[in-house]
Scaffold this active site. Structure first.
Site, mmCIF file in Angstrom:
data_model
loop_
_atom_site.group_PDB
_atom_site.id
_atom_site.type_symbol
_atom_site.label_atom_id
_atom_site.label_comp_id
_atom_site.label_asym_id
_atom_site.label_seq_id
_atom_site.Cartn_x
_atom_site.Cartn_y
_atom_site.Cartn_z
ATOM 1 N N GLU C 81 1.067 -1.451 -0.196
ATOM 2 C CA GLU C 81 0.371 0.060 0.271
ATOM 3 C C GLU C 81 0.372 1.282 -0.259
ATOM 4 O O GLU C 81 0.407 2.344 -0.013
ATOM 5 C CB GLU C 81 -1.243 -0.210 1.636
ATOM 6 C CG GLU C 81 -0.599 -0.059 2.113
ATOM 7 C CD GLU C 81 -0.608 1.302 3.271
ATOM 8 O OE1 GLU C 81 -1.713 1.546 3.528
ATOM 9 O OE2 GLU C 81 0.016 1.967 3.235
ATOM 10 N N CYS C 113 -2.579 -4.508 4.055
ATOM 11 C CA CYS C 113 -2.173 -5.124 3.951
ATOM 12 C C CYS C 113 -2.142 -6.602 3.850
ATOM 13 O O CYS C 113 -1.801 -7.310 3.906
ATOM 14 C CB CYS C 113 -1.898 -5.223 5.449
ATOM 15 S SG CYS C 113 -2.104 -3.829 6.654
ATOM 16 N N HIS C 235 -1.778 -12.410 10.416
ATOM 17 C CA HIS C 235 -1.915 -10.934 10.470
ATOM 18 C C HIS C 235 -1.185 -10.045 11.369
ATOM 19 O O HIS C 235 -1.375 -10.461 12.310
ATOM 20 C CB HIS C 235 -2.529 -9.805 9.560
ATOM 21 C CG HIS C 235 -2.073 -8.588 9.247
ATOM 22 N ND1 HIS C 235 -1.584 -7.658 8.546
ATOM 23 C CD2 HIS C 235 -3.105 -7.297 9.951
ATOM 24 C CE1 HIS C 235 -0.935 -6.333 8.672
ATOM 25 N NE2 HIS C 235 -2.335 -6.840 9.125
#
Lengths: 387, 132, 349
Positions: C81, C113, C235
């Site tokens: 990103e 993400c 994550h």
């Protein structure tokens, strides 16, 4: 080949000359040299200038300056070899007279450096290094010479104090020169404690940014004798020029200046002289380390002994072989394209015996060494009093 | 005249991105970047080779007054680095306290941003050395 | 045909900033962040590092472990990103630097993400289809939180690269799934410098819903249970979330620790679970099973099941280990230096 003499010399104002443009500075020097020679016409003009395009946005200096002098019609050529532009302009003028293309040549050098910001000035000077291999990665001239200094220190044990002593000596000389840009004496401590530029070099290891111009009038020796006005005639006895790999990284040895050695060998051979015959020299001390490398390359001392030449007093006024009695680039100033011509002005002044407080007693043979980049181009002239 | 003109930057990609060099067919000398004429023997035939990304510092300085292209990076270490195989390059030593750089220090080349043409222009990439 | 990872590599910048250094500037209580989010410090990219430079280094490391001819790579995907250019791919630079040659399908991916795992998903599928011999997927970010925002304590930098193929695998892919809904928990509008987020809405309805959804899909698809895995990695927006997600999904702390880097690394966004996977591969043994679940705001999770092969021992030492990069050679910076390097200071014209 015909013999060539210097029959007139002149300098413009040097320093941060806020009220004078490139053309004004140049004209001041040109007129001073012509007046000194007692001439009002020349066959040809050469102009040494490193990068007027980047400094003032002006190229095509040949006709511009001939016009400025009221001499439109005279052949005029700009010569460029970075900081050796002036020296190469002198060689070019010499060649014209020696070859018989001209009897009288006005040789000039000029740089107007303060019409740009400090950053722009740095960028303009950096154009003499390799743009893709060095400058792209953040190299500056002080940085490149600093790397040579580090290499010399590592190989020969040259000390920080010895570097500083070059600046101390040249400021001491410059203090005696009414024409010098920075006439104050400085100490080793001053040099070492001044603002860091590129380790180990501080601001006082670096030559300054200078506006200025210099000019000499060359004449065929026979012509020179007719206009000598009783002054000693200064003859150009030897000329040598050489190049080296431009990027420092390409050179086998980072502690030597092979182009200066080659150029000197050529000039000595032409003049039939050796380093021992030289009474004084004006050399390219753009940084303190440069003078150390140059005196070795010229054969004034053995390799590795350059560091102790200034500190021992051997290259100081009164020493065995005074180097940069004018104050050098360091104190007198360094308008890059003018420097090589100004060196010839100083040696001529000395050989005429009119250098005042900085006069080298009994000077009859002098040498100039002018180089571009980190020594990738060098031109050496040997001047002597003609018998 | 910009050193970051897109065409000018792009033609250096093989050398700046991949460290492509030219080995002279005649004498074996490696030129980086590639040349038309071998500076060692004036040969004109070359084979493309890639430089080894490891080497050692030959000489160095720490730049305190930088050019406008690198002025916000000061103080930065700049060095002549001898790569394995003998080719020498000029580059910055990144990711190190500049005071700790010394001759002989082993380094490895890493891909980094070298310059950018302001916030809106092209970004020029290449290699810097980092402590090995 | 088995498809999986042939080579992997990670890159973590050497600079770090401690949470206390950031908190002091904004008058925040560092201890609250350290306890509440289990964050202690984060990586900071130097001024000469960006998503492209980190991707190149991580990819070269993956190539060193893969020991393949770069010209056999037929696809290059860089997920981030924080692509340095809004228009102009990062992937072309990475491919050129690797020397893949021009016959490459190249794309930059973006999904907050999970842009990195998106690339892994596509690369694996493309190899499986037989369209390309090898495919490179990179997750990399130099993410920014607005000064003083909670995100500033976690937004970090790092990259992980994976080369996919069907022979000489170090980890076989046993399953891949994706789980997504439209959930506005975090976003950055075009031309905006910093992202915005929806506070606590980023938790249960966003991060946990999707990571646990993808985990459930993987377990259902493979018929495996949490105890069948040697490792799991989720994550890592902070130190706390991945541990909690792992435990809610039925994993024990010992299975989660190898890939749990965020307390000392921060949130590397597209690099987060991929870098965690590299840390796991650095210590996994042949036969180990790994569950990996990414998360991208907006929102979605990609999930993978990897089975480590015995080739892992041959390639491990060919590039720097991820934990070594995390733990050693750190250069701490002040907030002032951090603000300067990250372009947070308004400069003169």
């Amino acid at each position: 080949m015909r013999d060539v003499a210097i029959v007139g010399i002149g300098l413009s104002r040097w320093g941060e000359v806020w009220d004078a443009s490139l053309r004004t500075l140049w004209t001041e020097a040109a007129l001073a040299a012509l007046d000194d020679a007692g001439l009002d016409r020349v066959d040809s003009i050469t102009v040494g200038s490193m990068t007027p395009g980047l400094f003032v946005g002006q190229e095509h200096l040949g006709p511009l300056l001939a016009d400025e002098l009221g001499m439109a019609g005279v052949p005029a050529t700009r010569v460029e070899s970075a900081c050796a532009s002036g020296g190469v302009a002198l060689k070019t003028g010499f060649a014209e007279v020696a070859a018989g293309l001209a009897d009288i040549v006005l040789v000039t050098g000029v740089e107007k450096m303060t019409d740009v910001s400090g950053d722009e000035c740095t960028a303009a000077l950096a154009a003499a290094a390799d743009a893709e291999l060095e400058v792209f990665y953040g190299a500056t001239f002080p940085g490149l010479y600093a790397m040579m200094a580090r290499a010399h220190m590592a190989r020969w044990g040259t000390t920080r104090e010895q570097l500083a002593m070059v600046a101390v000596k040249n400021h001491r000389h410059g203090a005696l020169n009414p024409h010098a840009q920075y006439r104050q004496e400085i100490t080793v401590k001053d040099v070492i404690e001044s603002a860091m530029v590129a380790e180990p070099l501080t601001i006082l290891d670096c030559s300054p940014i200078t506006d200025g111009a210099a000019a000499v009038v060359l004449a065929e020796l026979g012509v020179a004798r007719t206009i000598a006005k009783g002054r000693p005639i200064v003859r150009i006895a030897g000329v040598g020029q050489a190049t080296d790999r431009i990027a420092l990284q390409s050179r086998a040895d980072l502690t030597t200046l092979p182009a200066t050695t080659l150029a000197a060998q050529r000039a000595f051979k032409m003049a039939g002289k050796t380093p021992n015959d030289i009474h004084l020299a004006e050399v390219h001390d753009c940084f303190t380390i440069a003078e150390i490398l140059v005196v070795e390359a010229l054969g004034f001392c053995k390799p590795g002994q350059g560091g102790c030449q200034a500190s021992s007093g051997r290259t100081a006024l009164g020493g065995e072989i005074p180097v940069n009695p004018s104050g050098g680039l360091k104190s007198k100033g360094h308008p890059v394209g003018a420097t090589g011509v100004a060196q010839a002005v100083e040696i001529t002044t000395q050989l005429r015996g009119v250098a005042g407080k900085r006069q080298v007693a009994g000077a009859r043979v002098g040498l100039t060494q002018n180089m571009g980049g980190t020594g990738a181009s060098t031109v050496v002239h040997i001047l002597e009093v003609a018998s | 005249m910009s050193p970051l003109n897109p065409a000018r930057v792009a033609r250096e990609f093989p050398t700046r991105y991949r460290l492509e060099a030219a080995r002279c067919d005649g004498c074996g000398a490696v030129s980086f970047p590639p040349r038309v004429v071998c500076p060692a023997c004036r040969g004109r035939k070359f084979a493309t080779v890639s430089l080894e990304p490891e080497g050692k510092v030959l000489t160095w300085t720490v730049i305190h007054v930088g050019p406008s292209s690198h002025k916000h990076e000061v103080p930065y270490a700049l060095a002549v680095v001898e790569l394995a195989g003998g080719v020498r390059i000029t580059c910055q030593i990144a990711d190190v306290d500049p005071a700790r750089v010394e001759a002989g220090m082993p380094v490895r080349l890493e891909f980094r941003r070298i310059q950018e043409d302001g916030e809106a222009g092209v970004i020029a990439y290449g290699h810097k050395a980092v402590p090995a | 045909m088995s498809v999986g990872i042939v080579g992997y590599g990670a890159y973590i910048p050497r600079r770090r900033i401690r949470l206390g250094e950031i908190a002091a500037v904004w008058g925040a209580d560092a201890a609250t962040y350290e306890r509440g989010l289990e964050l202690h410090e984060k990586s900071v990219p130097a001024a000469d590092e960006d998503t492209i430079t980190m991707s190149v280094t991580a990819s070269r490391r993956a190539l060193a472990r893969a020991r393949i001819d770069p010209s056999s790579i037929g696809a290059v995907y860089v997920g981030s990103e924080s692509h340095p250019y809004a228009v102009k791919p990062s992937g072309t630079v990475v491919a050129e630097a690797l020397g893949t040659g021009p016959a490459v399908h190249c794309a930059d991916l973006e999904f907050a993400c999970k842009a990195g795992s998106e690339g892994m998903f596509l690369a694996a599928a493309l190899v499986k289809s037989g369209e390309v011999q090898h495919a490179l997927a990179v997750g990399a970010d130099t993410s920014q939180g607005a000064p003083g925002d909670a995100l500033e304590y976690s937004a970090a930098a790092g990259a992980a690269a994976f080369i996919f193929g069907s022979t000489n695998l170090v980890a076989t892919m046993e399953a891949q799934v994706s789980y997504m809904t439209d959930t506005p928990d975090f976003w950055r509008r075009e031309y905006m410098r910093y992202p915005r987020h929806a506070g606590r809405f980023t938790g249960e309805p966003a991060y946990f819903k999707h990571t646990l959804g993808a985990t459930r899909m993987l377990l259902e698809k493979t018929g495996l249970q949490p105890k069948d895995f040697a490792f799991a990695v989720f994550h890592q927006p902070n130190g706390k979330f991945p541990m909690r997600a792992g435990k809610l999904a039925g994993f024990r702390r010992e299975q989660l620790e190898a890939g749990w880097l965020s307390p000392w690394l921060g949130n590397t966004y597209s690099g987060a679970s991929p870098i965690g996977l590299t840390a796991i591969l650095d210590q996994a043994r042949a036969g180990d099973r790994i569950l990996m679940v990414s998360y991208g705001s907006g929102a979605g999770s990609d999930g993978f099941v990897w089975a480590v092969t015995d080739r892992i021992d041959e390639v491990r030492a060919a590039a720097p280990a991820t934990r070594d990069q995390l733990d050693n050679g750190k250069l701490y910076v002040s907030y002032g230096t951090y603000a300067k390097m990250r372009g947070k200071i308004r400069m003169g014209e």
